[in-house]
Design a protein around this motif. Structure first.
Motif, mmCIF file in Angstrom:
data_model
loop_
_atom_site.group_PDB
_atom_site.id
_atom_site.type_symbol
_atom_site.label_atom_id
_atom_site.label_comp_id
_atom_site.label_asym_id
_atom_site.label_seq_id
_atom_site.Cartn_x
_atom_site.Cartn_y
_atom_site.Cartn_z
ATOM 1 N N PRO A 58 0.778 -1.229 -0.049
ATOM 2 C CA PRO A 58 -0.090 -0.108 0.020
ATOM 3 C C PRO A 58 0.946 1.234 -0.216
ATOM 4 O O PRO A 58 0.210 2.306 -0.326
ATOM 5 C CB PRO A 58 -0.727 -0.208 1.490
ATOM 6 C CG PRO A 58 -0.010 -1.013 2.093
ATOM 7 C CD PRO A 58 0.710 -2.109 1.328
ATOM 8 N N ASN A 59 2.151 1.028 0.504
ATOM 9 C CA ASN A 59 2.814 2.225 0.120
ATOM 10 C C ASN A 59 3.580 2.589 -1.124
ATOM 11 O O ASN A 59 4.494 3.565 -1.101
ATOM 12 C CB ASN A 59 3.962 2.115 1.341
ATOM 13 C CG ASN A 59 5.018 1.102 1.248
ATOM 14 O OD1 ASN A 59 4.644 -0.009 0.852
ATOM 15 N ND2 ASN A 59 6.075 0.936 1.609
ATOM 16 N N ALA A 60 3.387 1.779 -1.785
ATOM 17 C CA ALA A 60 3.890 1.834 -3.346
ATOM 18 C C ALA A 60 3.218 3.286 -3.982
ATOM 19 O O ALA A 60 1.826 3.343 -3.718
ATOM 20 C CB ALA A 60 3.605 0.610 -4.191
ATOM 21 N N MET A 61 4.051 3.941 -4.642
ATOM 22 C CA MET A 61 3.556 5.161 -5.210
ATOM 23 C C MET A 61 4.271 5.543 -6.560
ATOM 24 O O MET A 61 5.298 5.140 -6.675
ATOM 25 C CB MET A 61 3.574 6.463 -4.506
ATOM 26 C CG MET A 61 5.185 6.821 -4.022
ATOM 27 S SD MET A 61 5.001 8.266 -2.628
ATOM 28 C CE MET A 61 6.876 8.340 -2.630
ATOM 29 N N VAL A 62 3.479 5.809 -7.514
ATOM 30 C CA VAL A 62 4.106 6.261 -8.784
ATOM 31 C C VAL A 62 4.548 7.742 -9.008
ATOM 32 O O VAL A 62 3.750 8.684 -8.842
ATOM 33 C CB VAL A 62 2.804 5.795 -10.053
ATOM 34 C CG1 VAL A 62 3.409 6.339 -11.408
ATOM 35 C CG2 VAL A 62 2.204 4.438 -9.989
ATOM 36 N N LEU A 63 6.051 7.451 -9.212
ATOM 37 C CA LEU A 63 6.631 8.799 -8.945
ATOM 38 C C LEU A 63 7.004 9.277 -10.383
ATOM 39 O O LEU A 63 7.461 8.452 -11.251
ATOM 40 C CB LEU A 63 7.894 8.637 -8.182
ATOM 41 C CG LEU A 63 8.800 9.719 -8.521
ATOM 42 C CD1 LEU A 63 8.391 10.955 -7.234
ATOM 43 C CD2 LEU A 63 10.367 9.435 -8.115
ATOM 44 N N ALA A 64 6.467 10.511 -10.638
ATOM 45 C CA ALA A 64 6.667 11.206 -11.772
ATOM 46 C C ALA A 64 7.518 12.503 -11.843
ATOM 47 O O ALA A 64 7.801 13.314 -10.925
ATOM 48 C CB ALA A 64 5.211 11.891 -12.761
#
Length: 227
Positions: A58-64
């Motif tokens: 759940p702590n995965a985030m898509v970084l742009a």
């Protein structure tokens, strides 16, 4: 929706009918009265609910990020710190993402919690994490992850998998008798200090709820955004 298509050789292929693919969002709603007083409390609340729901990482985030020419890139990283200062992830400082951040000093990240029909979007200026804070997190990492951080020339071209395996074996030999592996000089954390944090809840008929915390000179304000 999918359909089975028989190939010329008699094999069955699954053709995805993209225009017909859709999900009805009916998992809930998000009203202004539902929000915690601060974006950090609300993000922690939704993180806890994602974890309780069994969402994978759940702590995965898509970084742009964007490079000096404005060309964008995105990838998934893991959020490893969250407080009123912002959200933190760790990486190689010689990586492509770090080169982008060094140039632009700005990034965005999205937590995609598909099973809950939710997402959170964070964007703002970035800064490097203090070395002492980096060292504290580094000490909590598994030894294998520490060795990998030393061995991998992240984002650089390599001739094959064998090069990576050889590099890892060399690092294993180097630190074979070292109990506490030091933090590599090329590795550390980045913190996104958000100007905007948006909480998105899917709703029926694509009339989604979007509530946005916005930093102003007078503090944080909450505004609703049309879907």
């Amino acid at each position: 929706m999918t359909e089975i298509v028989n190939g010329a050789d008699g094999s069955a292929d699954v053709a995805v009918r993209l225009p017909a693919m859709r999900v009805a969002y009916d998992g809930g709603s998000l009203n202004e009265s539902d929000l915690a007083p601060t974006w950090t409390e609300q993000l922690r609340k939704w993180l806890d609910e994602a974890l309780a729901h069994g969402v994978a990482e759940p702590n995965a985030m898509v970084l742009a990020t964007a490079d000096a020419d404005g060309l964008p890139s995105s990838r998934t990283v893991l959020c490893k710190g969250l407080d009123e200062r912002g959200v933190v992830f760790y990486t190689n400082y010689t990586s492509a993402k770090s080169h982008d951040l060094t140039v632009t000093r700005y990034a965005s990240a999205t937590f995609p919690w598909y099973p809950l029909q939710r997402q959170v979007h964070v964007r703002g200026a970035v800064e490097k994490v203090d070395p002492a804070e980096t060292a504290e997190y580094w000490a909590s990492r598994p030894r294998g992850s520490q060795l990998g951080a030393w061995a991998s020339p992240q984002s650089q071209f390599v001739d094959g998998r064998r090069d990576l395996d050889t590099a890892l074996k060399a690092i294993e030999r180097r630190f074979r008798d070292v109990e506490q592996i030091p933090v590599p000089p090329h590795w550390g954390g980045w913190r996104i200090r958000p100007d905007v944090v948006e909480f998105w809840q899917g709703r029926q008929d694509r009339m989604h709820d979007r509530l946005r915390f916005i930093r102003t000179e007078d503090g944080w304000q909450v505004r609703r955004v049309a879907p």
